[in-house]
Write a protein that holds these residues in place. Structure first.
Motif, PDB file in Angstrom:
ATOM      1  N   GLU A 259     -14.335  -2.912  13.422  1.00  0.00           N
ATOM      2  CA  GLU A 259     -14.292  -3.771  12.430  1.00  0.00           C
ATOM      3  C   GLU A 259     -13.083  -4.658  12.378  1.00  0.00           C
ATOM      4  O   GLU A 259     -12.971  -5.994  12.298  1.00  0.00           O
ATOM      5  CB  GLU A 259     -14.349  -3.250  10.824  1.00  0.00           C
ATOM      6  CG  GLU A 259     -15.764  -2.535  10.651  1.00  0.00           C
ATOM      7  CD  GLU A 259     -15.972  -0.823  11.200  1.00  0.00           C
ATOM      8  OE1 GLU A 259     -14.911  -0.531  11.894  1.00  0.00           O
ATOM      9  OE2 GLU A 259     -17.003  -0.140  11.114  1.00  0.00           O
ATOM     10  N   GLU A 260     -11.803  -4.158  12.410  1.00  0.00           N
ATOM     11  CA  GLU A 260     -10.543  -4.890  12.185  1.00  0.00           C
ATOM     12  C   GLU A 260     -10.513  -5.896  13.339  1.00  0.00           C
ATOM     13  O   GLU A 260     -10.374  -7.323  13.165  1.00  0.00           O
ATOM     14  CB  GLU A 260      -9.440  -4.041  12.089  1.00  0.00           C
ATOM     15  CG  GLU A 260      -7.842  -4.817  12.045  1.00  0.00           C
ATOM     16  CD  GLU A 260      -6.985  -3.801  12.056  1.00  0.00           C
ATOM     17  OE1 GLU A 260      -5.758  -4.356  11.984  1.00  0.00           O
ATOM     18  OE2 GLU A 260      -6.993  -2.640  11.601  1.00  0.00           O
ATOM     19  N   GLU A 263     -13.251  -8.745  12.650  1.00  0.00           N
ATOM     20  CA  GLU A 263     -13.061  -9.604  11.774  1.00  0.00           C
ATOM     21  C   GLU A 263     -11.947 -10.613  12.153  1.00  0.00           C
ATOM     22  O   GLU A 263     -12.030 -11.973  11.587  1.00  0.00           O
ATOM     23  CB  GLU A 263     -12.656  -8.854  10.296  1.00  0.00           C
ATOM     24  CG  GLU A 263     -13.667  -7.962   9.574  1.00  0.00           C
ATOM     25  CD  GLU A 263     -14.711  -8.779   9.117  1.00  0.00           C
ATOM     26  OE1 GLU A 263     -14.607 -10.249   8.911  1.00  0.00           O
ATOM     27  OE2 GLU A 263     -15.694  -8.602   9.102  1.00  0.00           O
ATOM     28  N   ARG A 264     -10.989  -9.964  12.863  1.00  0.00           N
ATOM     29  CA  ARG A 264     -10.063 -11.085  13.408  1.00  0.00           C
ATOM     30  C   ARG A 264     -10.621 -12.238  14.296  1.00  0.00           C
ATOM     31  O   ARG A 264     -10.082 -13.242  14.069  1.00  0.00           O
ATOM     32  CB  ARG A 264      -8.883 -10.189  14.092  1.00  0.00           C
ATOM     33  CG  ARG A 264      -7.796 -10.967  14.583  1.00  0.00           C
ATOM     34  CD  ARG A 264      -6.668 -10.140  15.232  1.00  0.00           C
ATOM     35  NE  ARG A 264      -6.875  -9.671  16.746  1.00  0.00           N
ATOM     36  CZ  ARG A 264      -7.215  -8.209  16.658  1.00  0.00           C
ATOM     37  NH1 ARG A 264      -7.222  -7.530  15.691  1.00  0.00           N
ATOM     38  NH2 ARG A 264      -7.437  -7.808  17.801  1.00  0.00           N
TER      39      ARG A 264
END
Length: 279
Positions: A259-260, A263-264
């Protein structure tokens, strides 16, 4: 000068080199850059050199990747015009002669040709999206690599103007380089299939990095936009492609639990969108 980078492809190398040695317009030299092979590549080159009437130069380096091997060949080459050939591909006999004549008459500093494709030894039909472009190639180059490295003939002055291949990229270094050149240079297409390309093997970069190639293409687009030098229209096209690639890659990361990272990548295009829109 013909530059042939190779890594553990002794079984293919002789055919590639032989296709250069039998050209109707022979090159001044052939440079084989061995990127740290552990097979019998050196002995294959030594045998070819004993039988060759043309200068055959063998350069060995530690394994640093395809971009580094090509850059090593470029720096060592003596010719003002450079050709590139992957060690599992080959030229048809008239390739250099026809392409050299076209380059001389075109006013361009770089040329490419059509290809004949084989996959696992069988002929492969090319789709319309794989047809190489003529002239202004920047727009076509954004989505994917549209210039086959083994088809290229270029004046060496281009590398002084635009720099060398990006050695930080494990793949897509050709995509990165053609974007740089395509934003400024016209590409002359010899509309004939003069290079034979062999594919479908697990050792090829396009196979090894197939699932993550857009990550490296995104890196190239970011670098290109951050460097400036694009026209307003080119920058808008590059941002749109960056948005498309980041959306696909970012959603893929999220789908697979990253996820991180996802999103980036989804936020990344916003760094470039506003300044260009203001213009």
């Amino acid at each position: 000068s013909v530059i042939i980078p190779t890594y553990n492809r002794a079984d293919w190398l002789a055919e590639a080199v032989s296709s250069v040695l039998c050209q109707t317009l022979p090159p001044a030299e052939v440079l084989i850059v061995d990127d740290g092979s552990t097979d019998r590549t050196r002995s294959v080159v030594e045998e070819l050199a004993r039988e060759s009437l043309l200068p055959l130069k063998y350069i060995h380096q530690d394994n640093r990747g395809a971009a580094s091997a090509r850059n090593t060949g470029i720096r060592a080459a003596r010719g003002d015009i450079l050709c590139f050939l992957d060690s599992d591909d080959r030229f048809v006999p008239e390739k250099i002669a026809l392409q050299y004549a076209g380059l001389q008459s075109s006013g361009c500093r770089i040329s490419h040709t059509r290809e004949i494709w084989f996959r696992r030894g069988r002929p492969l039909n090319q789709k319309k999206i794989h047809q190489p472009p003529q002239g202004e190639i920047f727009r076509a180059s954004l989505a994917m690599c549209v210039v086959g490295m083994s088809t290229v003939m270029a004046r060496r002055e281009l590398f002084a103007c635009y720099g060398y291949l990006d050695e930080t990229l494990p793949c897509c270094e050709d995509y990165d380089f053609w974007l740089r050149l395509g934003s400024r240079e016209r590409f002359f297409l010899v509309d004939l299939p003069l290079t034979v390309k062999n594919g479908g093997r697990p050792d090829q970069l396009s196979v090894r990095y197939r699932l993550g190639m857009d990550k490296y293409r995104i890196h190239s687009l970011v670098k290109l936009l951050a460097g400036g030098g694009l026209s307003g229209e080119q920058a808008l096209l590059a941002i749109r492609e960056l948005e498309r690639k980041c959306a696909i890659y970012g959603r893929g990361c999220i789908k697979h639990g990253r996820e991180e990272e996802g999103e980036r990548y989804l936020r990344l295009p916003a760094r470039f969108r506003q300044p260009v829109d203001d213009k």
